[in-house]
Design an enzyme around this catalytic site. Structure first.
Site, mmCIF file in Angstrom:
data_model
loop_
_atom_site.group_PDB
_atom_site.id
_atom_site.type_symbol
_atom_site.label_atom_id
_atom_site.label_comp_id
_atom_site.label_asym_id
_atom_site.label_seq_id
_atom_site.Cartn_x
_atom_site.Cartn_y
_atom_site.Cartn_z
ATOM 1 N N GLY A 128 -1.243 3.077 1.889
ATOM 2 C CA GLY A 128 -2.438 3.664 1.292
ATOM 3 C C GLY A 128 -3.219 2.663 0.465
ATOM 4 C CD GLU A 134 -3.873 1.368 3.634
ATOM 5 O OE1 GLU A 134 -4.645 2.258 3.208
ATOM 6 O OE2 GLU A 134 -2.735 1.606 4.070
ATOM 7 C CE LYS A 180 -6.846 5.524 3.305
ATOM 8 N NZ LYS A 180 -5.996 4.670 2.462
ATOM 9 C CE LYS A 233 -16.294 -3.440 1.631
ATOM 10 N NZ LYS A 233 -16.362 -4.785 1.110
ATOM 11 C CB THR A 246 -12.786 3.026 -4.631
ATOM 12 O OG1 THR A 246 -11.564 3.532 -5.151
ATOM 13 C CG2 THR A 246 -13.705 2.603 -5.755
ATOM 14 C CD GLN A 305 -2.651 10.742 1.880
ATOM 15 O OE1 GLN A 305 -2.730 11.457 2.860
ATOM 16 N NE2 GLN A 305 -3.446 10.888 0.847
ATOM 17 C CB THR A 332 1.930 11.894 1.992
ATOM 18 O OG1 THR A 332 1.243 13.033 1.453
ATOM 19 C CG2 THR A 332 1.363 11.557 3.370
ATOM 20 C CB ALA A 353 -8.494 5.384 -6.837
ATOM 21 C CB THR A 366 -1.943 8.672 -10.614
ATOM 22 O OG1 THR A 366 -1.702 7.454 -9.888
ATOM 23 C CG2 THR A 366 -1.751 9.850 -9.670
ATOM 24 C CB SER A 420 -13.257 -6.251 2.875
ATOM 25 O OG SER A 420 -13.789 -5.823 1.645
HETATM 26 P P1 GDP Z 1 -8.605 3.724 -0.125
HETATM 27 O O1 GDP Z 1 -7.771 4.792 -0.738
HETATM 28 O O2 GDP Z 1 -7.989 3.155 1.119
HETATM 29 O O3 GDP Z 1 -10.029 4.125 0.103
HETATM 30 O O4 GDP Z 1 -8.618 2.531 -1.184
HETATM 31 P P2 GDP Z 1 -8.778 2.672 -2.799
HETATM 32 O O5 GDP Z 1 -10.175 3.003 -3.110
HETATM 33 O O6 GDP Z 1 -7.727 3.552 -3.360
HETATM 34 O O7 GDP Z 1 -8.387 1.209 -3.257
HETATM 35 C C1 GDP Z 1 -9.079 0.101 -2.844
HETATM 36 C C2 GDP Z 1 -9.610 -0.622 -4.086
HETATM 37 O O8 GDP Z 1 -9.982 -1.931 -3.746
HETATM 38 C C3 GDP Z 1 -10.872 0.020 -4.658
HETATM 39 O O9 GDP Z 1 -10.889 -0.185 -6.034
HETATM 40 C C4 GDP Z 1 -11.989 -0.768 -3.988
HETATM 41 O O10 GDP Z 1 -13.174 -0.760 -4.732
HETATM 42 C C5 GDP Z 1 -11.386 -2.132 -3.920
HETATM 43 N N1 GDP Z 1 -11.785 -2.965 -2.782
HETATM 44 C C6 GDP Z 1 -12.061 -2.589 -1.507
HETATM 45 N N2 GDP Z 1 -12.269 -3.681 -0.747
HETATM 46 C C7 GDP Z 1 -12.124 -4.740 -1.542
HETATM 47 C C8 GDP Z 1 -12.192 -6.161 -1.332
HETATM 48 O O11 GDP Z 1 -12.408 -6.648 -0.229
HETATM 49 N N3 GDP Z 1 -11.957 -6.956 -2.417
HETATM 50 C C9 GDP Z 1 -11.675 -6.450 -3.651
HETATM 51 N N4 GDP Z 1 -11.462 -7.312 -4.631
HETATM 52 N N5 GDP Z 1 -11.614 -5.135 -3.872
HETATM 53 C C10 GDP Z 1 -11.822 -4.296 -2.832
HETATM 54 P P1 IMO Z 2 -5.272 7.067 -0.291
HETATM 55 O O1 IMO Z 2 -5.915 7.963 0.733
HETATM 56 C C1 IMO Z 2 -1.538 5.600 -2.030
HETATM 57 C C2 IMO Z 2 1.782 8.461 -2.238
HETATM 58 C C3 IMO Z 2 2.234 8.903 -3.608
HETATM 59 C C4 IMO Z 2 3.703 9.148 -3.321
HETATM 60 C C5 IMO Z 2 3.696 9.727 -1.921
HETATM 61 C C6 IMO Z 2 3.731 11.237 -1.845
HETATM 62 O O2 IMO Z 2 -6.091 6.873 -1.510
HETATM 63 O O3 IMO Z 2 -4.817 5.796 0.338
HETATM 64 P P2 IMO Z 2 1.939 13.140 -2.334
HETATM 65 O O4 IMO Z 2 1.162 13.463 -3.568
HETATM 66 O O5 IMO Z 2 1.094 12.846 -1.141
HETATM 67 O O6 IMO Z 2 2.992 14.176 -2.026
HETATM 68 O O7 IMO Z 2 2.744 11.799 -2.707
HETATM 69 O O8 IMO Z 2 2.501 9.262 -1.324
HETATM 70 N N1 IMO Z 2 0.335 8.653 -1.963
HETATM 71 C C7 IMO Z 2 -0.563 7.674 -1.929
HETATM 72 N N2 IMO Z 2 -0.426 6.353 -2.196
HETATM 73 N N3 IMO Z 2 -2.730 6.094 -1.611
HETATM 74 C C8 IMO Z 2 -2.870 7.403 -1.325
HETATM 75 O O9 IMO Z 2 -3.991 7.919 -0.789
HETATM 76 C C9 IMO Z 2 -1.769 8.259 -1.514
HETATM 77 N N4 IMO Z 2 -1.560 9.590 -1.359
HETATM 78 C C10 IMO Z 2 -0.272 9.812 -1.615
HETATM 79 O O10 IMO Z 2 2.042 7.909 -4.570
HETATM 80 O O11 IMO Z 2 4.395 7.927 -3.279
HETATM 81 MG MG MG Z 3 -6.842 5.272 -2.558
#
Ligand code: GDP
Ligand code: IMO
Ligand code: MG
Length: 419
Positions: free
Chosen positions: A12, A14, A16, A18, A42, A221, A236, A296, A298, A408
């Site tokens: 998770g 990664e 996504k 963006k 995010t 995730q 999850t 993002a 918790t 990215s």
């Molecule tokens: P998602 O759950 O897969 O959408 O990812 P999250 O939003 O939880 O976490 C990705 C984090 O990395 C966010 O804070 C983004 O703003 C940031 N991010 C995304 N792409 C890049 C990148 O290429 N470089 C940096 N430094 N940050 C990035």
């Molecule tokens: P995005 O979409 C990272 C993790 C939790 C926990 C496990 C189970 O932003 O990538 P849950 O609440 O789903 O029963 O928790 O999965 N987890 C994530 N980790 N990114 C996520 O979502 C997650 N959604 C759940 O931390 O280990």
């Molecule tokens: Mg996330």
């Protein structure tokens, strides 16, 4: 036309959200197919930052239709808060956000059950996001769930019965709770939800494809958190893989087109469970600091480590990834040496196959790469890539057997390079 699927290949976060935003102009509809507000996606553009939980990440590009699909679990209270925040920043969604009648509702007691179950597990806890995801999917599978479509008819009675059932279960746990305030908030959420259009999304989606319009399915995730193929039981409760888009949207496997697999140039994990390449040292700390690796949703610090190509190869296979997207490579800009796990030693025997159990006895074998030691954040085209950077990508592509089509180099929408 087809449904292209975009999903995470690691644990998770990664990036996504963006990339869904970046790709949205190529599609008519963007839809979530699993998970719920455990996700935190995010997006950054024009100096604004948004974190989406249940709302698909296609809402900021023109007037595209966004759908919350049947495979999603939806918490009305959190949904209301998310929508109101978006409304405050000038984004009104009632016209272009549609919700599947078959999506399951996260009840206030599901959240309590999540907390009670985690507490009961003690040291073996999953480290869930506490959003009631597991208990809601449990009710879905055990045929006790409530769906968005239930709001339209005899809702009060169905709701009361479900709550009573949950209270009975909670009484078996040594767990104290106060339902009234969260219930009030939740019921207000249901009223907010009523402002939106509920649809039979599987029909809407198939008709959209029939009419020649493309759809992007946004995973939540990551593959290593998939309930079947992830690091069970530290996963999850949904199928996060590409097949999940078929059941989570009601489309045939024949209607799936591209599968975009997203990975970080290193690796992170939040919550408990095995993580073979985890670095519990100064390098791990450095990655966390430079990558701002805090959840993002918790705010929890994310565990950090080197990229794990054994796990990634497994993820590429399970998902049928056709295009790779490498995220956050800028976080490695200052590293003189970068490592990638290219095999595991499992109980002393070297293997490139992802084993049944990665909880114990798995030792990563690394290959070292010289770092590019260049600020990549302002890079706009492949022609500007340092040799070491190109070599790192080339090695990953060859190992995984799939081309890296985007990289990215920063959180902003603009910091994305197509190859
Ligand atoms: P998602 O759950 O897969 O959408 O990812 P999250 O939003 O939880 O976490 C990705 C984090 O990395 C966010 O804070 C983004 O703003 C940031 N991010 C995304 N792409 C890049 C990148 O290429 N470089 C940096 N430094 N940050 C990035
Ligand atoms: P995005 O979409 C990272 C993790 C939790 C926990 C496990 C189970 O932003 O990538 P849950 O609440 O789903 O029963 O928790 O999965 N987890 C994530 N980790 N990114 C996520 O979502 C997650 N959604 C759940 O931390 O280990
Ligand atoms: Mg996330």
């Amino acid at each position: 036309m087809k449904v292209d699927v975009l999903l995470g290949l690691q644990w998770g976060d990664e990036g996504k959200g963006k990339i869904v935003d970046v790709l949205t102009p190529n599609y008519s509809v963007v839809t979530r197919f699993q998970g719920g507000p455990n996700a935190g996606h995010t997006l950054e553009f024009e100096n604004q930052k948004y974190v989406l939980r249940s709302v698909p990440s296609g809402i900021f590009q023109g007037d595209k239709i966004n759908i919350i699909g049947n495979g999603v679990v939806l918490d009305p209270a959190l949904f209301k808060a998310e929508i109101e925040q978006l409304e405050q920043s000038g984004h009104k969604l009632t016209e272009r956000l549609l919700i599947s009648r078959k999506a399951h509702l996260i009840l206030p007691t599901h959240r309590l059950l999540d907390a009670a179950l985690e507490q009961a597990k003690g040291k073996g806890k999953i480290g869930t996001t506490g959003k009631g995801i597991g208990p809601t999917y449990t009710d879905k599978i055990s045929r006790n769930g409530l769906r968005v479509g239930d709001i339209e008819k005899n809702f009060e009675e169905k709701y009361k019965n479900a709550i009573e059932r949950h209270k009975e279960i909670l009484s078996h746990y040594d767990f104290e709770y106060d339902l009234a305030p969260i219930e009030k908030e939740w019921l207000a959420g249901v009223e907010k939800l009523r402002q939106f259009t509920f649809i039979d999304s599987e029909q809407y989606i198939n008709k959209t494809l029939d009419s020649g319009k493309g759809i992007l399915a946004e995973g939540a995730q990551g593959t290593m958190l998939d309930v079947d193929f992830g690091s069970y039981p530290f996963v999850t409760s949904s199928n996060t893989i590409s097949a999940g888009a078929c059941t989570g949207l009601g489309v045939s496997p024949r209607r799936i087109g591209e599968v975009f697999g997203i990975f970080k140039a290193y690796c992170t994990r939040v919550g408990s469970g095995p993580f073979p390449t985890e670095l519990e040292d100064a390098i791990g700390e450095e990655l966390r600091k430079l990558g701002h690796e805090f959840g993002a949703v918790t705010g929890r610090p994310r565990r950090c480590g080197w990229i794990d190509l054994v796990a990634l190869k497994y993820a590429v296979t399970i998902n049928g990834v056709s295009q790779l997207i490498m995220m956050k490579s800028d976080v490695l800009d200052q590293f003189k040496t970068i490592k990638a796990c290219v095999a595991y030693k499992v109980n002393g025997i070297e293997t490139k196959d992802f084993p049944f159990d990665i909880n114990e006895g798995v030792e990563p074998i690394y290959k070292e790469f010289p770092g590019w030691c260049t600020d990549m954040t302002k890079t706009t085209s492949e022609s500007q890539f340092p040799k070491e950077y190109s070599n790192y990508i080339k090695f990953i592509e060859e190992y995984l057997g799939v081309p890296v089509k985007f990289v990215s180099v920063g959180p902003d929408r603009e910091q994305t390079i197509k190859r």
